[in-house]
Scaffold this active site. Structure first.
Site: not given
Ligand code: IMP
Ligand code: MG
Length: 180
Positions: A43, A99, A103, A131, A153
């Protein structure tokens, strides 16, 4: 603007302006120092490519990590596996983790923890998107591009089922549309 399946959240000019701003802040903070910029694949690759070109007066080197969370759900389980690790030691280095989006924060919390155990001078975090409403870990970013609402997104490196990473804008995926 609506394009049918997508609603544009951030256009190319907004993205460019923010990346420049982040690059300037990082350039100020690391002026005259060395910095290892670590991108989290896949990403972050587009954001990182733009960001490093806005960092000036800093000796930048780059590396990448690839991680995957267990399970295919969009809701992170918090268990992360390192699929590709750094190529070199980070002992004594200033590290900036890059990053695409934070999320729940579980992925970055895991990566940061893993890097901290290797004896770097410091590990900071730069995420293009955030987010905050979904945070499940204490991880805090040092540089954030945009805070966005709890929407899924795509574009500017972010995917849905590996698609749309090449879109130059950040778009909200319309869940009612049939994404081919
Ligand atoms: P976390 O461990 O929940 O913070 O996940 C983060 C990862 O989830 C990011 O690096 C993205 O690869 C994926 N991700 C989280 N939200 C989105 C989104 O809205 N669109 C696409 N990928 C997302
Ligand atoms: Mg990612």
């Amino acid at each position: 603007m609506h394009t049918g399946e997508f609603e544009v959240l951030l256009g190319t000019e907004e993205i460019q302006a923010k990346v420049k701003e982040l690059g300037e802040a990082i350039s100020r903070d690391y002026a005259g120092k060395e910095l290892l910029v670590v991108g989290v694949l896949k990403g972050a690759f587009i954001f990182m490519a733009d960001l490093v070109r806005e960092i000036k007066g800093v000796r930048v080197t780059m590396d990448f990590m690839d991680v995957s969370s267990y399970g295919l759900s969009t809701l992170s389980s918090g268990e992360v596996r390192i699929m590709k690790d750094l190529e070199c030691s980070i002992e004594g280095l200033n590290v900036l983790l890059v990053e695409d989006i934070i999320d729940t924060g579980l992925t970055l919390a895991y990566i940061k923890e893993s890097l901290m155990r290797r004896g770097p001078k410091e590990v900071k975090i730069c995420s293009f998107l955030d987010k905050p409403s979904r945070r499940r870990s204490e991880v805090a970013a040092d540089y954030i591009g945009y805070s966005i609402p709890d929407e899924f997104v795509v574009g500017y490196g972010l995917d849905y089922a590996e698609k749309y990473r090449n879109y130059p804008m950040v778009c909200i995926l319309d869940p009612s549309a049939n994404h081919k």
